[in-house]
Scaffold this motif. Structure first.
Motif, short mmCIF file in Angstrom:
data_model
loop_
_atom_site.label_atom_id
_atom_site.label_comp_id
_atom_site.label_asym_id
_atom_site.label_seq_id
_atom_site.Cartn_x
_atom_site.Cartn_y
_atom_site.Cartn_z
N GLY A 101 8.15 -12.42 -2.37
CA GLY A 101 8.00 -11.00 -3.35
C GLY A 101 6.67 -10.45 -3.06
O GLY A 101 6.48 -9.32 -3.31
N GLY A 102 5.73 -10.58 -1.14
CA GLY A 102 4.89 -9.55 -1.19
C GLY A 102 5.16 -9.15 -0.35
O GLY A 102 6.28 -9.07 0.57
N GLY A 103 4.45 -8.60 0.52
CA GLY A 103 4.22 -7.84 1.95
C GLY A 103 3.39 -7.66 2.55
O GLY A 103 2.42 -7.87 2.13
N ALA A 104 3.56 -7.05 4.08
CA ALA A 104 2.16 -6.51 4.30
C ALA A 104 1.86 -5.22 4.96
O ALA A 104 3.88 -4.95 5.78
N VAL A 105 1.55 -4.48 4.99
CA VAL A 105 1.86 -3.17 6.44
C VAL A 105 0.45 -2.90 6.92
O VAL A 105 -0.62 -3.16 5.86
N THR A 106 0.49 -2.35 8.06
CA THR A 106 -0.96 -1.84 9.08
C THR A 106 -0.26 -0.54 9.09
O THR A 106 0.83 -0.20 9.77
N MET A 107 -1.21 -0.01 9.23
CA MET A 107 -0.91 1.79 9.47
C MET A 107 -1.82 2.49 9.81
O MET A 107 -3.26 2.06 10.33
N ASN A 108 -1.16 3.21 11.74
CA ASN A 108 -2.42 3.48 12.48
C ASN A 108 -2.44 5.12 11.38
O ASN A 108 -1.44 5.49 11.55
#
Length: 138
Positions: A26-33
């Motif tokens: 139910g979660g997530g992870a995002v990494t943005m540049n």
């Protein structure tokens, strides 16, 4: 609905950190540049941006770009889906965008996230604020 992939995305070069981040159910992870500068060419209707969604993200993303003028926010561009492992460096100025004059504006990106495996839209959205947008005829 899940947006179509953006035609302007480019694959990111391979790196040592390509394993998607594992998150709880139910979660997530995002990494943005990203960069906080963008340029609008009024002649070509092209917007130059810099936004990357690295492979370690476990969500895909789409963005809406806004210009702020006084108390009003104006949508000037919308991307398609930017899958993890891709970058977006150009957008097209929306036909519905307000008439812009040359100059420097402030704005922001509104990001919507989608699960990379299921395509389901995430409940969370994010804003990247303090965007400086330079508008010119060249």
């Amino acid at each position: 609905p899940l947006p179509d992939p953006d035609a302007n995305v480019m694959p990111l070069p391979d790196s040592d950190d390509e394993t998607p981040t594992v998150s709880e159910e139910g979660g997530g992870a995002v990494t943005m540049n990203y960069m906080l500068q963008a340029s609008v060419n009024l002649s070509s209707k092209e917007i130059g941006i810099y936004l990357q969604n690295p492979k370690r993200s476990n969500h895909d993303v789409s963005i809406k770009m806004y210009i702020t003028s006084g108390e009003e926010d104006y949508l000037i561009a919308t991307s398609g889906l930017i899958k993890a492992g891709n970058g977006l460096y150009a957008l097209r100025l929306s036909e519905e965008a307000p008439m812009l004059e040359e100059g420097v504006y402030h704005g922001y990106y509104k990001l919507s996230y989608y699960d990379s495996k299921t395509g389901e839209r995430a409940l969370v959205e994010a804003d990247i604020t303090d965007l400086e947008i330079t508008v010119s005829n060249k």
